[in-house]
Scaffold this motif. Structure first.
Motif, PDB file in Angstrom:
ATOM      1  N   SER A 108       0.810  -1.222   0.000  1.00 55.37           N
ATOM      2  CA  SER A 108       0.000   0.000   0.000  1.00 55.37           C
ATOM      3  C   SER A 108       0.846   1.276   0.000  1.00 55.37           C
ATOM      4  CB  SER A 108      -0.937   0.017   1.218  1.00 55.37           C
ATOM      5  OG  SER A 108      -0.165  -0.071   2.410  1.00 55.37           O
ATOM      6  N   SER A 109       2.105   1.193   0.467  1.00 55.52           N
ATOM      7  CA  SER A 109       2.937   2.399   0.571  1.00 55.52           C
ATOM      8  C   SER A 109       4.196   2.362  -0.279  1.00 55.52           C
ATOM      9  CB  SER A 109       3.339   2.628   2.035  1.00 55.52           C
ATOM     10  OG  SER A 109       2.192   2.798   2.828  1.00 55.52           O
ATOM     11  N   GLY A 110       4.438   1.240  -0.968  1.00 56.17           N
ATOM     12  CA  GLY A 110       5.560   1.152  -1.884  1.00 56.17           C
ATOM     13  C   GLY A 110       6.840   0.672  -1.201  1.00 56.17           C
ATOM     14  N   PRO A 111       7.853   0.417  -2.056  1.00 57.66           N
ATOM     15  CA  PRO A 111       7.833   0.449  -3.514  1.00 57.66           C
ATOM     16  C   PRO A 111       6.790  -0.520  -4.075  1.00 57.66           C
ATOM     17  CG  PRO A 111      10.081   0.048  -2.682  1.00 57.66           C
ATOM     18  CD  PRO A 111       9.149  -0.036  -1.532  1.00 57.66           C
ATOM     19  N   PHE A 112       6.207  -0.126  -5.180  1.00 59.33           N
ATOM     20  CA  PHE A 112       5.041  -0.839  -5.701  1.00 59.33           C
ATOM     21  C   PHE A 112       5.393  -1.808  -6.823  1.00 59.33           C
ATOM     22  CE2 PHE A 112       3.579   3.347  -4.259  1.00 59.33           C
ATOM     23  CZ  PHE A 112       2.631   2.971  -3.325  1.00 59.33           C
ATOM     24  N   ASP A 113       4.602  -2.850  -6.910  1.00 57.24           N
ATOM     25  CA  ASP A 113       4.604  -3.691  -8.088  1.00 57.24           C
ATOM     26  C   ASP A 113       3.714  -2.989  -9.108  1.00 57.24           C
ATOM     27  OD1 ASP A 113       5.287  -6.376  -9.279  1.00 57.24           O
ATOM     28  OD2 ASP A 113       3.114  -6.439  -9.462  1.00 57.24           O
ATOM     29  N   GLU A 114       3.966  -3.226 -10.380  1.00 57.39           N
ATOM     30  CA  GLU A 114       3.154  -2.594 -11.430  1.00 57.39           C
ATOM     31  C   GLU A 114       1.661  -2.829 -11.191  1.00 57.39           C
ATOM     32  OE1 GLU A 114       3.150  -2.419 -16.285  1.00 57.39           O
ATOM     33  OE2 GLU A 114       3.705  -4.294 -15.313  1.00 57.39           O
ATOM     34  N   SER A 115       1.308  -4.010 -10.684  1.00 55.56           N
ATOM     35  CA  SER A 115      -0.105  -4.342 -10.468  1.00 55.56           C
ATOM     36  C   SER A 115      -0.731  -3.530  -9.328  1.00 55.56           C
ATOM     37  CB  SER A 115      -0.240  -5.835 -10.149  1.00 55.56           C
ATOM     38  OG  SER A 115       0.409  -6.129  -8.912  1.00 55.56           O
ATOM     39  N   GLU A 116       0.115  -2.892  -8.485  1.00 48.61           N
ATOM     40  CA  GLU A 116      -0.399  -2.143  -7.327  1.00 48.61           C
ATOM     41  C   GLU A 116      -0.412  -0.639  -7.564  1.00 48.61           C
ATOM     42  OE1 GLU A 116       1.765  -5.339  -4.335  1.00 48.61           O
ATOM     43  OE2 GLU A 116       2.799  -3.514  -4.963  1.00 48.61           O
ATOM     44  N   ALA A 117       0.227  -0.189  -8.643  1.00 55.12           N
ATOM     45  CA  ALA A 117       0.406   1.253  -8.861  1.00 55.12           C
ATOM     46  C   ALA A 117      -0.889   1.901  -9.326  1.00 55.12           C
ATOM     47  CB  ALA A 117       1.491   1.481  -9.900  1.00 55.12           C
ATOM     48  N   ASN A 118      -1.000   3.183  -9.014  1.00 57.00           N
ATOM     49  CA  ASN A 118      -2.153   3.969  -9.452  1.00 57.00           C
ATOM     50  C   ASN A 118      -1.999   4.263 -10.947  1.00 57.00           C
ATOM     51  OD1 ASN A 118      -3.903   6.061 -10.094  1.00 57.00           O
ATOM     52  ND2 ASN A 118      -3.771   6.966  -8.060  1.00 57.00           N
ATOM     53  N   PRO A 163      13.689   2.588   8.254  1.00 52.12           N
ATOM     54  CA  PRO A 163      12.262   2.712   7.931  1.00 52.12           C
ATOM     55  C   PRO A 163      11.816   1.758   6.822  1.00 52.12           C
ATOM     56  CG  PRO A 163      13.340   4.862   7.960  1.00 52.12           C
ATOM     57  CD  PRO A 163      14.421   3.846   8.053  1.00 52.12           C
ATOM     58  N   LEU A 164      12.769   1.278   5.993  1.00 53.75           N
ATOM     59  CA  LEU A 164      12.421   0.362   4.899  1.00 53.75           C
ATOM     60  C   LEU A 164      12.743  -1.087   5.263  1.00 53.75           C
ATOM     61  CD1 LEU A 164      14.019   2.609   2.172  1.00 53.75           C
ATOM     62  CD2 LEU A 164      11.571   2.219   2.426  1.00 53.75           C
ATOM     63  N   LEU A 222      10.686   9.030  -1.680  1.00 56.01           N
ATOM     64  CA  LEU A 222      10.956   8.912  -3.117  1.00 56.01           C
ATOM     65  C   LEU A 222      11.157   7.440  -3.487  1.00 56.01           C
ATOM     66  CD1 LEU A 222      11.699  10.101  -5.918  1.00 56.01           C
ATOM     67  CD2 LEU A 222      14.036  10.395  -5.064  1.00 56.01           C
ATOM     68  N   PHE A 223      11.955   6.723  -2.702  1.00 64.81           N
ATOM     69  CA  PHE A 223      12.211   5.297  -2.956  1.00 64.81           C
ATOM     70  C   PHE A 223      10.900   4.509  -2.920  1.00 64.81           C
ATOM     71  CE2 PHE A 223      13.569   0.980  -1.598  1.00 64.81           C
ATOM     72  CZ  PHE A 223      14.522   0.709  -2.565  1.00 64.81           C
ATOM     73  N   ARG A 224      10.044   4.847  -1.952  1.00 65.65           N
ATOM     74  CA  ARG A 224       8.790   4.105  -1.805  1.00 65.65           C
ATOM     75  C   ARG A 224       7.784   4.436  -2.906  1.00 65.65           C
ATOM     76  NH1 ARG A 224       7.240   2.328   4.221  1.00 65.65           N
ATOM     77  NH2 ARG A 224       6.072   0.891   2.944  1.00 65.65           N
ATOM     78  N   SER A 225       7.992   5.555  -3.616  1.00 72.57           N
ATOM     79  CA  SER A 225       7.043   5.916  -4.687  1.00 72.57           C
ATOM     80  C   SER A 225       7.371   5.199  -6.003  1.00 72.57           C
ATOM     81  CB  SER A 225       7.051   7.431  -4.909  1.00 72.57           C
ATOM     82  OG  SER A 225       8.258   7.839  -5.545  1.00 72.57           O
ATOM     83  N   ILE A 226       8.505   4.486  -6.044  1.00 70.70           N
ATOM     84  CA  ILE A 226       8.937   3.827  -7.286  1.00 70.70           C
ATOM     85  C   ILE A 226       8.048   2.620  -7.585  1.00 70.70           C
ATOM     86  CG2 ILE A 226      10.837   2.503  -8.343  1.00 70.70           C
ATOM     87  CD1 ILE A 226      12.758   4.398  -6.818  1.00 70.70           C
ATOM     88  N   VAL A 227       7.758   2.445  -8.866  1.00 69.22           N
ATOM     89  CA  VAL A 227       6.992   1.281  -9.335  1.00 69.22           C
ATOM     90  C   VAL A 227       7.946   0.370 -10.092  1.00 69.22           C
ATOM     91  CG1 VAL A 227       5.116   0.502 -10.842  1.00 69.22           C
ATOM     92  CG2 VAL A 227       4.885   2.642  -9.546  1.00 69.22           C
ATOM     93  N   VAL A 228       7.966  -0.918  -9.735  1.00 68.89           N
ATOM     94  CA  VAL A 228       8.815  -1.878 -10.431  1.00 68.89           C
ATOM     95  C   VAL A 228       7.965  -2.627 -11.449  1.00 68.89           C
ATOM     96  CG1 VAL A 228      10.329  -3.888 -10.211  1.00 68.89           C
ATOM     97  CG2 VAL A 228      10.319  -2.125  -8.427  1.00 68.89           C
TER      98      VAL A 228
END
Length: 199
Positions: A20-30, A112-113, A169-175
Motif C-alpha cells: 500500500s505504501s511502496g515500492p510498488f509492483d506494477e499491479s499495485e500502482a495507481n 524505515p524500509l 521517493l524510494f517508496r514511490s517507485i513502481v517496479v
C-alpha cells in the motif's frame, strides 16, 4: 532484545505496508499517475527531482537510475527475483564483504524500509589523491518476483528530513517486472524515457 540471528535466505525483507505504501509492483500502482517510464521502473516526477541514467560503457546498457533529490543522491536498480524468496538478505552479505574488502566500515541497522546497511566507504578524491570517506546507506526491498536496491548518499545519510524525503521517493517507485522469464538476480531492463522533457 534478541541476538541477531543469521538472515533467513528464504525470507523476503520488505516493509509490512509495502503493497500500500511502496515500492510498488506494477499491479499495485495507481494507473492515472503521470509516471516517467524507464522500462523496469517508473518514477513519479516531483519538484526538485533530477534524473540521470547510468550507462555501462561497453554495452551501452542502462544499468542504474540516479536520482538527485533533497540534497541527496539515490541510485536504484531493479532485479528479477524468485517468487518464493527474497534477495536482500544475501545481497547485504555481499555488499558487507565488498566494503570490508575495500577497507571500509559497515553496520547493519533496522531502518524505515527494513534492514539496511550504513557504510563508510573509502574514496580517493582531489588532485593530490587524498583518501576520504563517504557515507552511504544501502537499502533494499523484496517485492513479488523482484528486488529493488537503492544506494543513498549525501544529506540523507545523516539528516533526518532529507532521509525521510529520499525514503518517500524510494517508496514511490513502481517496479515493472514484466511477464517474461528471467534468471533471479538479472537486472530488469531499463530504457530511456520516451519523451524527455515533457510531462
Amino acid at each position: 532484545m534478541t541476538d541477531p540471528t543469521p538472515a533467513d535466505p528464504a525470507r523476503k525483507d520488505a516493509p509490512d505496508d509495502r503493497a500500500s505504501s511502496g515500492p510498488f509492483d506494477e499491479s499495485e500502482a495507481n494507473p492515472v499517475r503521470p509516471y516517467i517510464d524507464l522500462g523496469g521502473i517508473k518514477i513519479l516526477p516531483r519538484e526538485g527531482l533530477n534524473l540521470r541514467l547510468e550507462v555501462e560503457e561497453q554495452t551501452k546498457r542502462i544499468v542504474a537510475v540516479g536520482l538527485d533529490y533533497a540534497g541527496s543522491t539515490l541510485q536504484v536498480q531493479p532485479f528479477a527475483a524468485p517468487r518464493s524468496n527474497g534477495l536482500w538478505a544475501e545481497t547485504r552479505d555481499q555488499i558487507r564483504a565488498q566494503i570490508r574488502q575495500q577497507g571500509g566500515r559497515v553496520e547493519e541497522r533496522e531502518g524505515p524500509l527494513g534492514p539496511e546497511l550504513l557504510a563508510e566507504v573509502p574514496v580517493v578524491a582531489g588532485p593530490d589523491s587524498t583518501a576520504g570517506k563517504r557515507l552511504a546507506r544501502f537499502v533494499g526491498v523484496d517485492g513479488p518476483r523482484w528486488f529493488l536496491r537503492g544506494v543513498i548518499g549525501g544529506a540523507a545519510t545523516s539528516d533526518v528530513e532529507a532521509a525521510a524525503a529520499v525514503e518517500d521517493l524510494f517508496r514511490s517507485i513502481v517496479v515493472v517486472r514484466g511477464g517474461s522469464p528471467m534468471p533471479p538476480r538479472d537486472l530488469i531492463p531499463l530504457k530511456m524515457p520516451a519523451t524527455p522533457g515533457t510531462a
